[in-house]
Design an enzyme around this catalytic site. Structure first.
Site, PDB file in Angstrom:
ATOM      1  N   PRO A 151       0.814  -1.220   0.000  1.00 23.58           N
ATOM      2  CA  PRO A 151       0.000   0.000   0.000  1.00 23.58           C
ATOM      3  C   PRO A 151       0.844   1.266   0.000  1.00 23.58           C
ATOM      4  O   PRO A 151       0.459   2.269  -0.600  1.00 23.58           O
ATOM      5  CB  PRO A 151      -0.828  -0.139   1.287  1.00 23.58           C
ATOM      6  CG  PRO A 151      -0.938  -1.619   1.492  1.00 23.58           C
ATOM      7  CD  PRO A 151       0.398  -2.157   1.056  1.00 23.58           C
ATOM      8  N   TYR A 152       2.011   1.236   0.664  1.00 24.65           N
ATOM      9  CA  TYR A 152       2.901   2.396   0.607  1.00 24.65           C
ATOM     10  C   TYR A 152       3.304   2.699  -0.832  1.00 24.65           C
ATOM     11  O   TYR A 152       3.211   3.841  -1.294  1.00 24.65           O
ATOM     12  CB  TYR A 152       4.159   2.142   1.449  1.00 24.65           C
ATOM     13  CG  TYR A 152       5.278   3.107   1.143  1.00 24.65           C
ATOM     14  CD1 TYR A 152       5.228   4.416   1.601  1.00 24.65           C
ATOM     15  CD2 TYR A 152       6.381   2.727   0.368  1.00 24.65           C
ATOM     16  CE1 TYR A 152       6.244   5.321   1.305  1.00 24.65           C
ATOM     17  CE2 TYR A 152       7.396   3.617   0.072  1.00 24.65           C
ATOM     18  CZ  TYR A 152       7.326   4.910   0.542  1.00 24.65           C
ATOM     19  OH  TYR A 152       8.322   5.802   0.236  1.00 24.65           O
ATOM     20  N   GLY A 153       3.757   1.679  -1.558  1.00 26.60           N
ATOM     21  CA  GLY A 153       4.143   1.880  -2.947  1.00 26.60           C
ATOM     22  C   GLY A 153       2.993   2.379  -3.791  1.00 26.60           C
ATOM     23  O   GLY A 153       3.174   3.201  -4.702  1.00 26.60           O
ATOM     24  N   THR A 155       0.570   4.312  -2.741  1.00 30.25           N
ATOM     25  CA  THR A 155       0.347   5.743  -2.509  1.00 30.25           C
ATOM     26  C   THR A 155       1.361   6.588  -3.269  1.00 30.25           C
ATOM     27  O   THR A 155       1.021   7.662  -3.776  1.00 30.25           O
ATOM     28  CB  THR A 155       0.400   6.094  -1.005  1.00 30.25           C
ATOM     29  OG1 THR A 155       1.711   5.821  -0.469  1.00 30.25           O
ATOM     30  CG2 THR A 155      -0.653   5.333  -0.224  1.00 30.25           C
TER      31      THR A 155
END
Length: 326
Positions: A151-153, A155
């Protein structure tokens, strides 16, 4: 009059180094940081202490996801947007709402405000995480598909889409995909920082997987140099890779840090964590031709400086580190 820069995330690892470089280059710097609780505030205050002692530096504590941004953009500064919620593993589960706020919402609000204020270029930090596990290496901006594994990637990839939207609206937004940045002041959750602390203290290092994962390690001074150059260069492409000159396995880094610290690092093995990728590797041809930039710091030299910083920090002790931040 000195040129004004707005640096978001100024008390963080890369942001604090960037602020010092800009001040050394003769800029005025307006630094913004929310001082979130991702890691201790005292460390962040220590990061920014040298910049804060410069009369050309102004520190504003503000949350980009909710603060009024127009006052920060008065005088139409050049914008360096490094503020974000970092970390791959923490972006899964309930933690994702923080990434939505601090990465997506904060970036959208800053792009919107910069567009309305008529600011010039926005140089902002994307990530190699947007590539995920690529089918081939090195990764090229215009050829390698983006397929984040966390999920970080996601965003960061979505922020690239936001930048594209605001570029159509007239905002000159340039995203830099940073590849595994390391050096003094690295966050306490990052592998090289943890390895230095483990080597110097004799405590085990928690390793996920076999240690054969490959990373394109980039020293912080090289990242800062590319970032500053991106503010000056003409007609840049919307995305540039910023990676180091050497790739290495985690095991190689573990061995090197152990040798530099004078103690082999004990490993505590754990399964591979979700979101981790097998490899990162940057083709930096576009940055080299567009910015006249190339990485200068060899991995062995950068690790030696980082171990030295960690040793000095350990010698000062927690109370001394906190005092330096006061």
């Amino acid at each position: 009059m000195k040129q004004l820069a707005l640096v978001t995330g100024v008390a963080g690892f890369v942001g604090s180094h960037l602020a010092e470089r800009l001040l050394d280059d003769g800029w005025r710097v307006r630094g913004v940081d929310a001082f979130t609780d991702y890691y201790p505030r005292a460390e962040k205050e220590a990061n920014v202490a040298a910049a804060a002692a410069d009369p050309s530096f102004e520190l504003v504590e503000a949350d980009l996801s909710s603060a009024a941004l127009a006052p920060l953009l008065r005088d139409r500064p050049a914008i360096f947007h490094l503020a974000a919620q970092p970390g791959v593993r923490g972006s899964f589960g309930d933690g994702f709402q923080t990434y939505l706020r601090d990465n997506l919402l904060a970036t959208q609000r800053l792009f919107e405000a910069a567009c309305e204020a008529g600011c010039g270029r926005v140089v902002w930090a994307s990530s190699s995480s947007v590539y995920g596990d690529a089918a081939a290496y090195p990764c090229r901006e215009n050829e390698t598909p983006t397929a984040p594994r966390s999920p970080y990637g996601m965003t960061k990839r979505a922020c690239e889409d936001l930048a594209g939207i605001y570029r159509v609206q007239g905002l000159d937004a340039v995203g830099l995909r940073y590849f595994t940045v390391y050096g003094p002041r690295q966050r306490p959750d990052m592998a090289i920082r943890r390895l230095c602390d483990a080597a110097l203290s004799g405590t085990p290092f928690r390793i996920y997987g076999q240690g054969d994962q490959i990373r394109d390690f980039t020293y912080v001074d090289d990242v800062v140099d590319a970032t500053v150059r991106a503010a000056h260069a003409d007609a840049l492409p919307p995305i540039l890779n910023v990676g180091g000159s050497e790739s290495a396995t985690l095991l190689h880094v573990i061995e090197t840090i152990g040798e530099l610290a004078g103690r082999a690092i004990e490993l505590e093995r754990h399964p591979v964590q979700r979101g981790d990728v097998r490899r990162t590797g940057a083709d930096t041809s576009l940055a080299r031709t567009s910015l006249g930039w190339e990485p200068q710091v060899k991995l062995a030299d950068g690790l030696a400086v980082t171990v030295g910083w960690a040793r000095e920090r350990a010698a000062r002790g927690p109370s001394a580190a906190a005092g330096a931040a006061a």
